[in-house]
Design a protein around this motif. Structure first.
Motif, PDB file in Angstrom:
ATOM      1  N   PHE A  24      -3.875  -7.156  12.602  1.00  0.00           N
ATOM      2  CA  PHE A  24      -3.865  -5.863  12.224  1.00  0.00           C
ATOM      3  C   PHE A  24      -2.376  -5.582  12.304  1.00  0.00           C
ATOM      4  CE2 PHE A  24      -4.200  -1.366  12.743  1.00  0.00           C
ATOM      5  CZ  PHE A  24      -5.528  -1.062  12.289  1.00  0.00           C
ATOM      6  N   ILE A  46      -2.412   6.674  18.093  1.00  0.00           N
ATOM      7  CA  ILE A  46      -3.369   6.523  16.788  1.00  0.00           C
ATOM      8  C   ILE A  46      -4.256   5.624  17.260  1.00  0.00           C
ATOM      9  CG2 ILE A  46      -3.825   5.812  14.284  1.00  0.00           C
ATOM     10  CD1 ILE A  46      -0.652   6.201  14.225  1.00  0.00           C
ATOM     11  N   THR A  66     -14.920  -0.301   7.938  1.00  0.00           N
ATOM     12  CA  THR A  66     -13.984   0.722   7.464  1.00  0.00           C
ATOM     13  C   THR A  66     -13.275   1.157   8.685  1.00  0.00           C
ATOM     14  OG1 THR A  66     -15.712   1.731   6.161  1.00  0.00           O
ATOM     15  CG2 THR A  66     -13.751   3.074   6.770  1.00  0.00           C
ATOM     16  N   VAL A  67     -11.915   1.250   8.504  1.00  0.00           N
ATOM     17  CA  VAL A  67     -10.949   1.667   9.457  1.00  0.00           C
ATOM     18  C   VAL A  67     -11.115   3.112   9.671  1.00  0.00           C
ATOM     19  CG1 VAL A  67      -8.393   1.747  10.118  1.00  0.00           C
ATOM     20  CG2 VAL A  67      -9.384  -0.384   9.025  1.00  0.00           C
ATOM     21  N   ARG A 105       0.884  -1.262   0.151  1.00  0.00           N
ATOM     22  CA  ARG A 105       0.037  -0.100   0.021  1.00  0.00           C
ATOM     23  C   ARG A 105       0.794   1.406   0.149  1.00  0.00           C
ATOM     24  NH1 ARG A 105      -5.060  -1.722   4.027  1.00  0.00           N
ATOM     25  NH2 ARG A 105      -6.119  -2.513   2.451  1.00  0.00           N
ATOM     26  N   HIS A 116      -6.893   3.417  16.293  1.00  0.00           N
ATOM     27  CA  HIS A 116      -7.722   2.570  15.098  1.00  0.00           C
ATOM     28  C   HIS A 116      -9.004   1.961  15.359  1.00  0.00           C
ATOM     29  CE1 HIS A 116      -3.562   2.635  13.544  1.00  0.00           C
ATOM     30  NE2 HIS A 116      -3.130   2.276  14.599  1.00  0.00           N
ATOM     31  N   ASP A 157     -12.675   0.194  14.072  1.00  0.00           N
ATOM     32  CA  ASP A 157     -13.364  -0.294  12.829  1.00  0.00           C
ATOM     33  C   ASP A 157     -14.999  -0.184  13.076  1.00  0.00           C
ATOM     34  OD1 ASP A 157     -15.448  -2.477  11.847  1.00  0.00           O
ATOM     35  OD2 ASP A 157     -13.415  -3.275  10.898  1.00  0.00           O
ATOM     36  N   GLU A 195      -6.709  13.787  12.435  1.00  0.00           N
ATOM     37  CA  GLU A 195      -5.408  14.328  13.135  1.00  0.00           C
ATOM     38  C   GLU A 195      -5.837  15.367  14.142  1.00  0.00           C
ATOM     39  OE1 GLU A 195      -2.398  13.033  11.772  1.00  0.00           O
ATOM     40  OE2 GLU A 195      -1.306  13.295  13.619  1.00  0.00           O
ATOM     41  N   LYS A 238       3.654  -1.740  14.181  1.00  0.00           N
ATOM     42  CA  LYS A 238       2.775  -2.424  15.152  1.00  0.00           C
ATOM     43  C   LYS A 238       2.079  -3.482  14.692  1.00  0.00           C
ATOM     44  CE  LYS A 238      -0.253  -2.439  18.549  1.00  0.00           C
ATOM     45  NZ  LYS A 238       0.073  -2.540  19.865  1.00  0.00           N
ATOM     46  N   TRP A 243      -8.237   8.859   8.073  1.00  0.00           N
ATOM     47  CA  TRP A 243      -7.347   9.204   8.915  1.00  0.00           C
ATOM     48  C   TRP A 243      -7.783  10.681   9.514  1.00  0.00           C
ATOM     49  CZ3 TRP A 243      -2.795   7.005  10.698  1.00  0.00           C
ATOM     50  CH2 TRP A 243      -2.389   5.889  10.046  1.00  0.00           C
ATOM     51  N   ARG A 292       8.127   2.387  12.088  1.00  0.00           N
ATOM     52  CA  ARG A 292       7.452   1.868  13.190  1.00  0.00           C
ATOM     53  C   ARG A 292       6.578   0.640  12.665  1.00  0.00           C
ATOM     54  NH1 ARG A 292       5.904  -0.303  17.143  1.00  0.00           N
ATOM     55  NH2 ARG A 292       4.283   0.171  18.388  1.00  0.00           N
ATOM     56  N   GLN A 325      -7.394   7.577   2.707  1.00  0.00           N
ATOM     57  CA  GLN A 325      -6.098   6.647   2.174  1.00  0.00           C
ATOM     58  C   GLN A 325      -6.976   5.305   1.794  1.00  0.00           C
ATOM     59  OE1 GLN A 325      -2.236   8.512   4.722  1.00  0.00           O
ATOM     60  NE2 GLN A 325      -2.799   6.175   4.700  1.00  0.00           N
ATOM     61  N   THR A 326      -6.075   4.320   1.153  1.00  0.00           N
ATOM     62  CA  THR A 326      -6.407   3.346   0.691  1.00  0.00           C
ATOM     63  C   THR A 326      -6.758   2.230   1.743  1.00  0.00           C
ATOM     64  OG1 THR A 326      -4.067   2.600   0.387  1.00  0.00           O
ATOM     65  CG2 THR A 326      -5.322   3.156  -1.494  1.00  0.00           C
ATOM     66  N   ASP A 327      -6.183   2.420   3.008  1.00  0.00           N
ATOM     67  CA  ASP A 327      -6.475   1.589   4.213  1.00  0.00           C
ATOM     68  C   ASP A 327      -7.732   2.147   4.995  1.00  0.00           C
ATOM     69  OD1 ASP A 327      -5.058   3.905   5.011  1.00  0.00           O
ATOM     70  OD2 ASP A 327      -4.490   2.833   6.852  1.00  0.00           O
ATOM     71  N   ILE A 347      -4.447   0.566  19.364  1.00  0.00           N
ATOM     72  CA  ILE A 347      -3.934   1.624  19.703  1.00  0.00           C
ATOM     73  C   ILE A 347      -2.421   1.625  19.181  1.00  0.00           C
ATOM     74  CG2 ILE A 347      -3.486   3.861  21.051  1.00  0.00           C
ATOM     75  CD1 ILE A 347      -5.547   2.657  22.945  1.00  0.00           C
ATOM     76  N   THR A 348      -1.987   2.588  18.410  1.00  0.00           N
ATOM     77  CA  THR A 348      -0.642   2.391  17.992  1.00  0.00           C
ATOM     78  C   THR A 348       0.088   3.671  18.784  1.00  0.00           C
ATOM     79  OG1 THR A 348      -0.775   1.462  15.773  1.00  0.00           O
ATOM     80  CG2 THR A 348       1.244   2.616  16.096  1.00  0.00           C
ATOM     81  N   THR A 398       0.453   3.500   7.246  1.00  0.00           N
ATOM     82  CA  THR A 398      -0.812   2.887   6.759  1.00  0.00           C
ATOM     83  C   THR A 398      -1.075   1.802   7.727  1.00  0.00           C
ATOM     84  OG1 THR A 398      -1.855   2.020   4.871  1.00  0.00           O
ATOM     85  CG2 THR A 398       0.158   1.213   4.930  1.00  0.00           C
ATOM     86  N   THR A 399      -2.058   1.208   7.426  1.00  0.00           N
ATOM     87  CA  THR A 399      -2.659  -0.182   8.285  1.00  0.00           C
ATOM     88  C   THR A 399      -2.950  -1.153   7.177  1.00  0.00           C
ATOM     89  OG1 THR A 399      -4.950   0.840   8.269  1.00  0.00           O
ATOM     90  CG2 THR A 399      -3.508   1.261   9.930  1.00  0.00           C
ATOM     91  N   ASN A 418      -8.726   5.968  11.653  1.00  0.00           N
ATOM     92  CA  ASN A 418      -7.505   6.269  12.446  1.00  0.00           C
ATOM     93  C   ASN A 418      -7.632   7.642  13.000  1.00  0.00           C
ATOM     94  OD1 ASN A 418      -6.081   3.711  11.426  1.00  0.00           O
ATOM     95  ND2 ASN A 418      -6.563   4.761   9.409  1.00  0.00           N
ATOM     96  N   ARG A 472      -4.917  -5.264   7.211  1.00  0.00           N
ATOM     97  CA  ARG A 472      -5.655  -6.330   8.120  1.00  0.00           C
ATOM     98  C   ARG A 472      -6.170  -7.270   7.328  1.00  0.00           C
ATOM     99  NH1 ARG A 472     -11.074  -4.202  10.069  1.00  0.00           N
ATOM    100  NH2 ARG A 472     -11.920  -2.932   8.476  1.00  0.00           N
ATOM    101  N   TYR A 484       0.217  -1.900  11.685  1.00  0.00           N
ATOM    102  CA  TYR A 484       0.490  -0.443  11.227  1.00  0.00           C
ATOM    103  C   TYR A 484       1.799  -0.358  10.715  1.00  0.00           C
ATOM    104  CZ  TYR A 484       1.768   4.553  12.165  1.00  0.00           C
ATOM    105  OH  TYR A 484       2.365   5.743  11.999  1.00  0.00           O
TER     106      TYR A 484
END
Lengths: 358, 138
Positions: A303, B62, B70-71, A80, B64, B66, B26, A318, B24, A316, B19-21, B49-50, A291-292, B73, A294, A305
């Motif tokens: 999942f 972050i 759909t994710v 991705r 995350h 669902d 912030e 995760k 987001w 990073r 984004q594709t995932d 959580i990241t 990006t993520t 973030n 899963r 990251y």
């Protein structure tokens, strides 16, 4: 009077590095405390100090059962970031390996469940079937467990002999339908040990974020292959087995039915695969970004990251494994349970201690 | 609930990013307890959580979620390496916060305990900080 029974980290009832401290009133469990820190390997820390290529091999070592899935999700995340399109044939091969892995994982778990219940012949049947599937995996990848199939932009090895795979999974399917489903659904001993035991309600499963067969056994119809399809899952027909009773028996039934769905998915994938490239056959550079990704592992959503600063090493990584979120629900399942049922309840979530601690 | 409504409900100034995932959002000053109430109220599932260390010693967190496949973030930054815990609102955060405390020494306030989860009980928290090999690339 209450008393405390520690089980683990080394105990015949739980053969992995894990400890559960049970506070009991007679034979009834009143409270439980879980300890999972015995196998912490710092894999995320290591991933941030090796380049992307070496990290594929490392993510494969997060788990010994769903190793393909870990490399798949890691590759999906990096693809991705690098905006790589994976060839269709590679997508199907990835799915076939993932479903073989799910079959092997579920049969392993069903065998262990049978052994804990005291049903040795079913244990032997499950492991004999599992052995057939591991032979299939070995014929494709050269490996019985860590397949080393995924690379950025595809897979390393093609599937040359679809017919032998098809024959093998048909034999497994017949045996599941002929032996395992009747035994697990009608045997009085299995029902007595599993029915109404270790209940996790739908509300509890949702609140604690349970995933995979554990969530589906509690009536939560969640599966990443359907909710957020990856690879070519959106082109395949399959059911998501869901049970509502939330007990050990429901977790058995969901996994058992899922084996048949995995076989359907493999059959369809083998039939739909067209000749073509299996990878993009070039080195990749990963631009700055995050990006993520899963995917649905045998135990539920896996999942990842990944953050990149544009170098050859991730900034990073995760990893949230399914066992990490399923494990805390064991405490809810054992509250009020009979002490003798605790090993079976614990095993019923199909826990992976290696995944949990990473 | 769509992403724009979530952004407005949480008072996030910055525009959402697709984004594709997934989505987001912030906000360095994000009210994480309001976020947890909103997201659990609309039946979103906390995936994880990241934590990611920043150069000034704080951590980027972050969350995350669902929401119906759909994710979403939601990213924020720790304040004095601390943030309110959301474990009381969203039990799924319980072990995740303990792990982040182990590795990044983030102090989650307002929860009953922050016992080590993946480290030994006598280990200092912040493993990813103190186990530095000298080549800190962050």
């Amino acid at each position: 009077m209450s008393y405390v029974i520690p089980i683990g980290p080394y105990h015949p009832a739980l053969e992995e590095p894990y400890k559960i401290e049970l506070t009991c009133d007679g034979e009834r469990v009143k409270d439980a405390k879980q300890f999972v820190q015995f196998n912490s390997r710092g894999i995320e820390w290591l991933l941030e100090r090796r380049n992307y290529i070496r990290d594929i091999a490392l993510t494969e070592r997060v788990c010994g059962i769903c190793s393909h899935l870990h490399t798949l999700v890691f590759c999906m995340a990096v693809e991705r970031l690098a905006d790589i399109k994976v060839p269709e044939r590679a997508q199907y091969i990835r799915i076939i390996m993932a479903e073989l892995e799910r079959l092997v994982s579920h049969l392993l778990w069903l065998g262990i469940a049978a052994e804990i219940v005291g049903f040795q012949t079913v244990f032997m049947t499950c492991f004999a079937l599992r052995e057939k599937l591991m032979d299939v995996s070995e014929n494709i990848s050269g490996n019985r467990v860590h397949f080393s199939m995924n690379c950025f932009g595809g897979v390393y090895r093609d599937i040359a002999d679809s017919e032998s795979i098809s024959r093998a999974i048909q034999q497994v399917k017949q045996e599941i339908e002929r032996t395992l489903i009747p035994v697990f659904s009608t045997d009085r001993t299995i029902r007595a040990r599993c029915e109404g035991v270790g209940v996790l309600s739908r509300e509890q499963a949702q609140a604690w974020g349970a995933v995979g067969p554990n969530a589906r056994a509690s009536g939560v119809p969640q599966d990443i292959r359907r909710a957020s399809p990856y690879a070519t899952y959106d082109q395949l027909e399959f059911q998501i087995p869901v049970e509502t009773s939330g007990d050990v028996l429901a977790r058995v039934v969901v996994r058992l039915l899922e084996t048949l769905e995995s076989i359907r998915i493999i059959e369809q994938s083998l039939n739909r695969m067209r000749p073509g490239p299996i990878n993009i056959n070039k080195y990749i550079t990963v631009p700055q970004g995050e990006t993520t990704a899963r995917a649905e592992a045998p135990r539920g959503e896996c999942f990842y990251y990944v953050a990149s600063n544009g170098s050859d090493t991730p900034l990073r990584v995760k990893i949230r494994t399914p066992s990490f979120v399923n494990m805390p629900t064991v405490r809810l399942m054992v509250l009020g349970a009979n002490l003798a049922d605790v090993p079976l309840i614990q095993a019923s979530i199909d826990p992976c201690y290696s995944c949990t601690s990473r | 609930m769509d992403i724009e409504t979530i952004r407005i409900e949480l008072n996030i100034k910055q525009a959402s990013k697709r984004q594709t995932d997934g989505w987001w959002l912030e906000d360095p000053g994000l009210d994480v307890t309001a976020m947890a109430r909103l997201m659990t109220g609309i039946k979103a599932r906390l995936a994880t959580i990241t934590a990611r260390p920043l150069e000034d010693g704080s951590n980027r967190l972050i969350y995350h979620w669902d929401l119906e496949g759909t994710v979403i973030n939601l990213a924020t930054v720790t304040r004095n390496n601390s943030l309110p815990s959301i474990a009381n609102i969203c039990p799924a955060a319980n072990w995740i916060e303990r792990e982040i405390h182990d590795y990044f020494a983030v102090d989650f306030t307002g929860r009953e305990d922050l016992q080590p989860l993946l480290l030994r009980s006598d280990s200092p928290s912040g493993l990813f900080h103190w186990k530095n090999d000298g080549g800190d690339k962050r």
